[in-house]
Write a protein that holds these residues in place. Structure first.
Motif, PDB file in Angstrom:
ATOM      1  N   THR A 149       0.734  -1.266  -0.065  1.00 15.38           N
ATOM      2  CA  THR A 149       0.048   0.003   0.008  1.00 15.38           C
ATOM      3  C   THR A 149       0.797   1.141   0.069  1.00 15.38           C
ATOM      4  OG1 THR A 149      -1.891   1.025   1.017  1.00 15.38           O
ATOM      5  CG2 THR A 149      -0.191   0.189   2.689  1.00 15.38           C
ATOM      6  N   SER A 150       0.279   2.376   0.085  1.00 18.17           N
ATOM      7  CA  SER A 150       1.041   3.611   0.272  1.00 18.17           C
ATOM      8  C   SER A 150       1.581   3.844   1.467  1.00 18.17           C
ATOM      9  CB  SER A 150       0.239   4.830  -0.318  1.00 18.17           C
ATOM     10  OG  SER A 150       0.704   5.941  -0.083  1.00 18.17           O
ATOM     11  N   PRO A 151       2.742   4.438   1.699  1.00 16.79           N
ATOM     12  CA  PRO A 151       3.537   4.513   3.003  1.00 16.79           C
ATOM     13  C   PRO A 151       2.972   5.811   3.590  1.00 16.79           C
ATOM     14  CG  PRO A 151       5.102   5.113   1.136  1.00 16.79           C
ATOM     15  CD  PRO A 151       3.901   4.482   0.473  1.00 16.79           C
ATOM     16  N   THR A 152       2.189   6.830   2.770  1.00  9.99           N
ATOM     17  CA  THR A 152       1.675   7.885   3.466  1.00  9.99           C
ATOM     18  C   THR A 152       0.057   7.899   3.515  1.00  9.99           C
ATOM     19  OG1 THR A 152       1.384   8.839   1.260  1.00  9.99           O
ATOM     20  CG2 THR A 152       3.773   9.013   2.579  1.00  9.99           C
ATOM     21  N   VAL A 200       9.546 -13.631   3.132  1.00 11.22           N
ATOM     22  CA  VAL A 200       9.575 -13.483   4.392  1.00 11.22           C
ATOM     23  C   VAL A 200       8.320 -13.635   4.923  1.00 11.22           C
ATOM     24  CG1 VAL A 200      11.935 -12.571   4.846  1.00 11.22           C
ATOM     25  CG2 VAL A 200       9.749 -11.189   4.751  1.00 11.22           C
ATOM     26  N   ALA A 201       7.322 -12.917   4.246  1.00 18.34           N
ATOM     27  CA  ALA A 201       5.772 -12.819   4.543  1.00 18.34           C
ATOM     28  C   ALA A 201       5.172 -14.036   4.200  1.00 18.34           C
ATOM     29  CB  ALA A 201       5.099 -11.503   3.975  1.00 18.34           C
ATOM     30  N   ASP A 202       4.189 -14.666   5.297  1.00 16.62           N
ATOM     31  CA  ASP A 202       3.395 -15.799   4.963  1.00 16.62           C
ATOM     32  C   ASP A 202       1.882 -15.225   4.753  1.00 16.62           C
ATOM     33  OD1 ASP A 202       3.127 -15.095   7.683  1.00 16.62           O
ATOM     34  OD2 ASP A 202       3.756 -17.218   8.245  1.00 16.62           O
ATOM     35  N   VAL A 203       1.649 -14.151   4.575  1.00 14.97           N
ATOM     36  CA  VAL A 203       0.483 -13.576   4.169  1.00 14.97           C
ATOM     37  C   VAL A 203       0.521 -12.053   3.631  1.00 14.97           C
ATOM     38  CG1 VAL A 203      -0.392 -12.621   6.460  1.00 14.97           C
ATOM     39  CG2 VAL A 203      -2.049 -13.345   4.920  1.00 14.97           C
ATOM     40  N   LEU A 204      -0.185 -11.625   2.716  1.00 16.12           N
ATOM     41  CA  LEU A 204       0.193 -10.511   2.160  1.00 16.12           C
ATOM     42  C   LEU A 204      -1.088  -9.452   1.900  1.00 16.12           C
ATOM     43  CD1 LEU A 204       2.499  -8.788   0.970  1.00 16.12           C
ATOM     44  CD2 LEU A 204       1.787  -9.888  -1.351  1.00 16.12           C
ATOM     45  N   ILE A 205      -1.149  -8.258   2.756  1.00 15.83           N
ATOM     46  CA  ILE A 205      -2.405  -7.426   2.726  1.00 15.83           C
ATOM     47  C   ILE A 205      -2.119  -6.370   1.589  1.00 15.83           C
ATOM     48  CG2 ILE A 205      -3.741  -5.685   3.709  1.00 15.83           C
ATOM     49  CD1 ILE A 205      -3.132  -6.981   6.492  1.00 15.83           C
ATOM     50  N   ILE A 206      -3.385  -6.319   0.581  1.00 14.81           N
ATOM     51  CA  ILE A 206      -2.930  -5.402  -0.495  1.00 14.81           C
ATOM     52  C   ILE A 206      -4.086  -4.617  -0.564  1.00 14.81           C
ATOM     53  CG2 ILE A 206      -2.736  -5.380  -3.204  1.00 14.81           C
ATOM     54  CD1 ILE A 206      -1.857  -8.345  -3.076  1.00 14.81           C
ATOM     55  N   GLY A 207      -4.060  -3.115  -0.560  1.00 16.06           N
ATOM     56  CA  GLY A 207      -5.133  -2.215  -0.651  1.00 16.06           C
ATOM     57  C   GLY A 207      -4.866  -0.824  -0.390  1.00 16.06           C
ATOM     58  N   ARG A 208      -5.870  -0.190  -0.187  1.00 15.62           N
ATOM     59  CA  ARG A 208      -5.708   1.221   0.000  1.00 15.62           C
ATOM     60  C   ARG A 208      -6.925   2.078   0.638  1.00 15.62           C
ATOM     61  NH1 ARG A 208      -6.772   5.708  -4.209  1.00 15.62           N
ATOM     62  NH2 ARG A 208      -8.087   6.230  -1.989  1.00 15.62           N
ATOM     63  N   GLY A 209      -7.176   2.957   1.246  1.00 16.11           N
ATOM     64  CA  GLY A 209      -8.216   3.797   1.738  1.00 16.11           C
ATOM     65  C   GLY A 209      -9.415   4.007   0.645  1.00 16.11           C
ATOM     66  N   GLY A 210     -10.710   4.482   1.097  1.00 12.00           N
ATOM     67  CA  GLY A 210     -11.526   4.491   0.228  1.00 12.00           C
ATOM     68  C   GLY A 210     -11.409   5.865  -0.774  1.00 12.00           C
TER      69      GLY A 210
END
Length: 458
Positions: A149-152, A200-210
């Motif tokens: 996601t976006s870091p900001t 290293v990650a065993d689950v990945l969240i992909i997304g952003r806000g509305g």
């Protein structure tokens, strides 16, 4: 007779009547319409209603959108925007203005985007990318969580806040990317590839806000959808608000309505885990205690049923030890009584001092000691006889005693006991166990029947 004047002109409608009939005619003829044009003269009075005009190269029409409807619109339109509105055609009777009461407004390009969305959805669905059978399970206790996601943006803050509250011990790696605009598609694909390469990650969240449909469009791009579908790491799509739906939601292994909900779904609550651990520890301890009690009861039952010749010997030995202790105590008591009696006699002797009485007492004392010794020897002899008799009775039922009388236990090569002559054949090798050892032999011949009575000497 005066002539009466009669007005033969058609009845004229009042302005109110005309406007009312025109309004009724318009509303009954146009139940609902979609109109596209350029927004002009947009105003927002304190009432909260919106008033504007839609125009094209030749004409324009007045529009109104009341507060109850426009509060559902995410972004406020601005002067010059190309928009599409859905509403009812009517007439504002007070001024006789022809207008549209708008119920929905969206950018003019929304229809094309929606069509592109549906076409890609049908294409990927036909390829099987939405099938439940290809979706990977989300780990219940991940060791490392990745976030694309976006870091900001607000999404990464919401995700990290939830993870810090629920399970702060799980490490999190952010794979930064833009999530809006033309470059976002390629950057999201690159971030997903980087997460897989990092491994290293065993689950990945992909997304952003509305945001608006245009803001979220990069998550409807085919390249992003295929990158998510091909990702070896289990993926969670967390795009926009709960009502927002993207192609990423369909191809991901799990859809979360918001970024915060995604963090909830992939992270265990440490308080729940502690409660579960305590509960399982309690249940395990109870189960172990019940198992030990069952095994102990079973062992007691088996021990009570088990009879061993050695146990008989131990019982006899224990009884002999008890008799020995009783004998020792009896001897000790007898000696004590004798000593007391001797003391009394000695005292009487000292007091009376007759030499004859002293000699007689000494002889009586010697006789008592002799009788005591004989009694002890007789008691020990009786006990020894009883012990030997018990040992002899036990030896009679012992298998070793049977072997000692000339019998043998014969077994075949598999160790089975041979009870009948037909159980062996000429040439078989057998082993015979006798009282002081064993030997092997080869069968020369077999004579079924009562061979012992026929040839007892052989």
């Amino acid at each position: 007779m005066n002539d009466v004047f009669q007005d033969t002109r058609p009845r004229a409608l009042s302005v109110s009547e005309l406007n009312h009939q025109a309004r009724h005619l318009l509303e009954s003829s146009f139940m609902q319409v979609w109109v596209e044009g350029e927004l002009s003269g947009f105003s927002r009075p304190s009432s909260g209603h919106w008033y504007f005009s839609l125009k094209d190269q030749k004409c324009q029409i007045r529009c109104a959108m009341f507060r109850g409807m426009n509060q559902r619109i995410r972004s406020i339109p601005k002067e010059g925007d190309k928009v599409r509105i859905r509403g009812k055609v009517t007439l504002y009777e007070n001024r006789g203005d022809f207008q549209i009461i708008a119920e929905h407004i969206e950018p003019a390009g929304l229809g094309a985007l929606q069509q592109a969305f549906e076409e890609l959805k049908r294409k990927l669905h036909a390829e099987g990318l939405f099938e439940a059978g290809r979706k990977k399970p989300i780990p219940t206790l991940p060791s490392h969580i990745g976030v694309v996601t976006s870091p900001t943006g607000a999404a990464v803050h919401d995700i990290l806040t939830v993870l810090a509250r629920r399970c702060p011990g799980i490490p999190v790696t952010l794979y930064p990317t833009t999530v809006q605009g033309q470059p976002a598609t390629a950057e999201i694909v690159r971030a997903i590839g980087l997460a897989q390469a990092h491994a290293v990650a065993d689950v990945l969240i992909i997304g952003r806000g509305g945001g608006s449909l245009e803001d979220l469009w990069c998550f409807n791009e085919e390249a992003v959808a295929r990158a998510i579908a091909a990702c070896a790491i289990p993926t969670v799509s967390a795009v926009g608000h709960e009502t927002d739906v993207t192609i990423a939601d369909f191809v991901a292994d799990l859809r979360a309505p918001t970024p915060s909900a995604a963090a909830e779904k992939v992270s265990p609550d440490q308080r729940d885990m502690l409660r579960q651990i305590n509960d399982r520890e309690f249940r395990l301890a109870n189960a172990a205690n019940r198992a030990l009690q069952r095994l102990g009861t079973k062992l007691e039952h088996l021990s009570a049923r088990l009879r061993d010749p050695r146990r008989e010997l131990l019982e006899k030995a224990q009884r002999l030890d008890g008799l020995e202790l009783r004998l020792g105590k009896a001897m000790e008591q007898h000696l004590n009584r004798s000593q007391v009696r001797s003391g009394h006699l000695t005292q009487r002797l000292v007091m009376q001092s007759p030499r004859k009485q002293l000699t007689g007492s000494r002889e009586a004392l010697e006789r008592s000691a002799s009788q005591l010794d004989k009694a002890v020897q007789g008691m020990l002899a009786k006990l020894q006889d009883r012990l030997e008799h018990a040992a002899g009775a036990l030896n009679v039922v012992s298998p070793l005693a049977t072997l000692g009388r000339g019998y043998a236990i014969v077994r075949d090569e598999q160790g089975n006991i041979i009870r009948n002559a037909p159980d062996v054949a000429a040439g078989d090798r057998v082993s015979a166990h006798v009282a002081n050892g064993m030997f092997t032999a080869e069968i020369k011949s077999v004579n079924p029947g009562d061979s012992w009575s026929q040839n007892p000497g052989n």
